[in-house]
Write a protein that holds these residues in place. Structure first.
Motif, PDB file in Angstrom:
ATOM      1  N   GLU A  63     -10.303 -10.140  34.490  1.00 50.24           N
ATOM      2  CA  GLU A  63      -9.723  -9.038  35.259  1.00 50.24           C
ATOM      3  C   GLU A  63      -8.873  -8.076  34.420  1.00 50.24           C
ATOM      4  O   GLU A  63      -8.064  -7.338  34.958  1.00 50.24           O
ATOM      5  CB  GLU A  63      -8.971  -9.566  36.474  1.00 50.24           C
ATOM      6  N   LYS A  64      -9.100  -8.049  33.105  1.00 48.52           N
ATOM      7  CA  LYS A  64      -8.491  -7.009  32.268  1.00 48.52           C
ATOM      8  C   LYS A  64      -9.173  -5.676  32.540  1.00 48.52           C
ATOM      9  O   LYS A  64      -8.585  -4.621  32.356  1.00 48.52           O
ATOM     10  CB  LYS A  64      -8.574  -7.387  30.790  1.00 48.52           C
ATOM     11  N   LEU A  65     -10.430  -5.757  32.948  1.00 49.65           N
ATOM     12  CA  LEU A  65     -11.165  -4.582  33.411  1.00 49.65           C
ATOM     13  C   LEU A  65     -11.176  -4.636  34.928  1.00 49.65           C
ATOM     14  O   LEU A  65     -11.267  -5.719  35.514  1.00 49.65           O
ATOM     15  CB  LEU A  65     -12.600  -4.595  32.864  1.00 49.65           C
ATOM     16  N   THR A  66     -11.077  -3.482  35.554  1.00 49.99           N
ATOM     17  CA  THR A  66     -11.038  -3.424  37.014  1.00 49.99           C
ATOM     18  C   THR A  66     -12.280  -2.744  37.554  1.00 49.99           C
ATOM     19  O   THR A  66     -12.964  -2.005  36.829  1.00 49.99           O
ATOM     20  CB  THR A  66      -9.802  -2.634  37.493  1.00 49.99           C
ATOM     21  N   HIS A  67     -12.542  -2.985  38.821  1.00 46.34           N
ATOM     22  CA  HIS A  67     -13.672  -2.316  39.471  1.00 46.34           C
ATOM     23  C   HIS A  67     -13.492  -0.803  39.388  1.00 46.34           C
ATOM     24  O   HIS A  67     -14.415  -0.097  38.992  1.00 46.34           O
ATOM     25  CB  HIS A  67     -13.779  -2.749  40.936  1.00 46.34           C
ATOM     26  N   LYS A  68     -12.318  -0.314  39.741  1.00 47.54           N
ATOM     27  CA  LYS A  68     -12.071   1.129  39.707  1.00 47.54           C
ATOM     28  C   LYS A  68     -12.249   1.682  38.294  1.00 47.54           C
ATOM     29  O   LYS A  68     -12.884   2.715  38.098  1.00 47.54           O
ATOM     30  CB  LYS A  68     -10.673   1.470  40.217  1.00 47.54           C
ATOM     31  N   GLY A  69     -11.715   0.995  37.315  1.00 43.31           N
ATOM     32  CA  GLY A  69     -11.852   1.439  35.934  1.00 43.31           C
ATOM     33  C   GLY A  69     -13.310   1.495  35.495  1.00 43.31           C
ATOM     34  O   GLY A  69     -13.729   2.431  34.820  1.00 43.31           O
ATOM     35  N   LEU A  70     -14.091   0.499  35.890  1.00 42.73           N
ATOM     36  CA  LEU A  70     -15.509   0.485  35.541  1.00 42.73           C
ATOM     37  C   LEU A  70     -16.275   1.570  36.279  1.00 42.73           C
ATOM     38  O   LEU A  70     -17.130   2.238  35.693  1.00 42.73           O
ATOM     39  CB  LEU A  70     -16.121  -0.890  35.814  1.00 42.73           C
ATOM     40  N   PHE A  71     -15.961   1.774  37.560  1.00 40.62           N
ATOM     41  CA  PHE A  71     -16.620   2.854  38.303  1.00 40.62           C
ATOM     42  C   PHE A  71     -16.334   4.190  37.635  1.00 40.62           C
ATOM     43  O   PHE A  71     -17.234   5.003  37.418  1.00 40.62           O
ATOM     44  CB  PHE A  71     -16.162   2.895  39.760  1.00 40.62           C
ATOM     45  N   ASP A  72     -15.060   4.423  37.285  1.00 39.97           N
ATOM     46  CA  ASP A  72     -14.691   5.670  36.618  1.00 39.97           C
ATOM     47  C   ASP A  72     -15.407   5.810  35.276  1.00 39.97           C
ATOM     48  O   ASP A  72     -15.915   6.874  34.938  1.00 39.97           O
ATOM     49  CB  ASP A  72     -13.181   5.750  36.403  1.00 39.97           C
ATOM     50  N   PHE A  73     -15.464   4.723  34.514  1.00 38.59           N
ATOM     51  CA  PHE A  73     -16.111   4.733  33.204  1.00 38.59           C
ATOM     52  C   PHE A  73     -17.594   5.090  33.331  1.00 38.59           C
ATOM     53  O   PHE A  73     -18.089   5.974  32.625  1.00 38.59           O
ATOM     54  CB  PHE A  73     -15.949   3.361  32.549  1.00 38.59           C
ATOM     55  N   PHE A  74     -18.288   4.429  34.243  1.00 36.30           N
ATOM     56  CA  PHE A  74     -19.727   4.666  34.364  1.00 36.30           C
ATOM     57  C   PHE A  74     -20.057   5.977  35.068  1.00 36.30           C
ATOM     58  O   PHE A  74     -21.147   6.496  34.905  1.00 36.30           O
ATOM     59  CB  PHE A  74     -20.422   3.485  35.040  1.00 36.30           C
ATOM     60  N   LEU A  75     -19.113   6.512  35.812  1.00 39.67           N
ATOM     61  CA  LEU A  75     -19.311   7.818  36.440  1.00 39.67           C
ATOM     62  C   LEU A  75     -18.749   8.946  35.579  1.00 39.67           C
ATOM     63  O   LEU A  75     -18.743  10.092  35.985  1.00 39.67           O
ATOM     64  CB  LEU A  75     -18.672   7.836  37.833  1.00 39.67           C
ATOM     65  N   ASN A  76     -18.242   8.577  34.386  1.00 44.48           N
ATOM     66  CA  ASN A  76     -17.712   9.520  33.396  1.00 44.48           C
ATOM     67  C   ASN A  76     -16.567  10.363  33.953  1.00 44.48           C
ATOM     68  O   ASN A  76     -16.480  11.560  33.689  1.00 44.48           O
ATOM     69  CB  ASN A  76     -18.816  10.439  32.858  1.00 44.48           C
ATOM     70  N   LYS A  77     -15.683   9.738  34.693  1.00 41.48           N
ATOM     71  CA  LYS A  77     -14.511  10.441  35.202  1.00 41.48           C
ATOM     72  C   LYS A  77     -13.413  10.414  34.143  1.00 41.48           C
ATOM     73  O   LYS A  77     -13.289   9.456  33.393  1.00 41.48           O
ATOM     74  CB  LYS A  77     -14.016   9.800  36.489  1.00 41.48           C
ATOM     75  N   GLU A  78     -12.607  11.455  34.099  1.00 44.18           N
ATOM     76  CA  GLU A  78     -11.572  11.583  33.083  1.00 44.18           C
ATOM     77  C   GLU A  78     -10.527  10.495  33.148  1.00 44.18           C
ATOM     78  O   GLU A  78      -9.943  10.130  32.144  1.00 44.18           O
ATOM     79  CB  GLU A  78     -10.900  12.958  33.169  1.00 44.18           C
ATOM     80  N   SER A  79     -10.263   9.923  34.313  1.00 43.10           N
ATOM     81  CA  SER A  79      -9.235   8.898  34.436  1.00 43.10           C
ATOM     82  C   SER A  79      -9.574   7.632  33.656  1.00 43.10           C
ATOM     83  O   SER A  79      -8.725   6.800  33.400  1.00 43.10           O
ATOM     84  CB  SER A  79      -9.003   8.545  35.896  1.00 43.10           C
ATOM     85  N   ALA A  80     -10.831   7.482  33.245  1.00 41.81           N
ATOM     86  CA  ALA A  80     -11.237   6.327  32.460  1.00 41.81           C
ATOM     87  C   ALA A  80     -10.825   6.465  31.008  1.00 41.81           C
ATOM     88  O   ALA A  80     -10.783   5.511  30.270  1.00 41.81           O
ATOM     89  CB  ALA A  80     -12.753   6.124  32.548  1.00 41.81           C
ATOM     90  N   ALA A  81     -10.515   7.669  30.566  1.00 42.64           N
ATOM     91  CA  ALA A  81     -10.172   7.896  29.154  1.00 42.64           C
ATOM     92  C   ALA A  81      -8.728   7.591  28.865  1.00 42.64           C
ATOM     93  O   ALA A  81      -7.914   7.362  29.665  1.00 42.64           O
ATOM     94  CB  ALA A  81     -10.462   9.338  28.793  1.00 42.64           C
TER      95      ALA A  81
END
Length: 73
Positions: free
Chosen positions: A55-73
């Protein structure tokens, strides 16, 4: 928020192999497609990634990462 790419780069080679095994993805697939966001994993794979990261990675973080949202950076 740590991204999958950042998390992966912080793992040792042995930790990467274990992570792939826990996720159920080959090392090459993870290295070539997932950590760069080229492919979008299934919901089951997202859950496996969260679980394998302890759980160091979160669902929201992964969704943002794979959807290329800026909040993932």
């Amino acid at each position: 928020m740590v991204t999958l790419y950042q998390y992966w780069k912080d793992l040792t080679p042995d930790e990467r192999k274990k992570f792939c095994s826990d996720v159920g993805a080959s090392y090459n697939y993870m290295e070539s497609h997932l950590i760069h966001g080229r492919k979008k994993p299934s919901m089951e794979k997202i859950q496996a990634i969260v679980d394998a990261s302890n759980e160091k990675l979160t669902h929201k973080g992964l969704f943002d990462f794979f959807l290329n949202k800026e909040s993932a950076a």
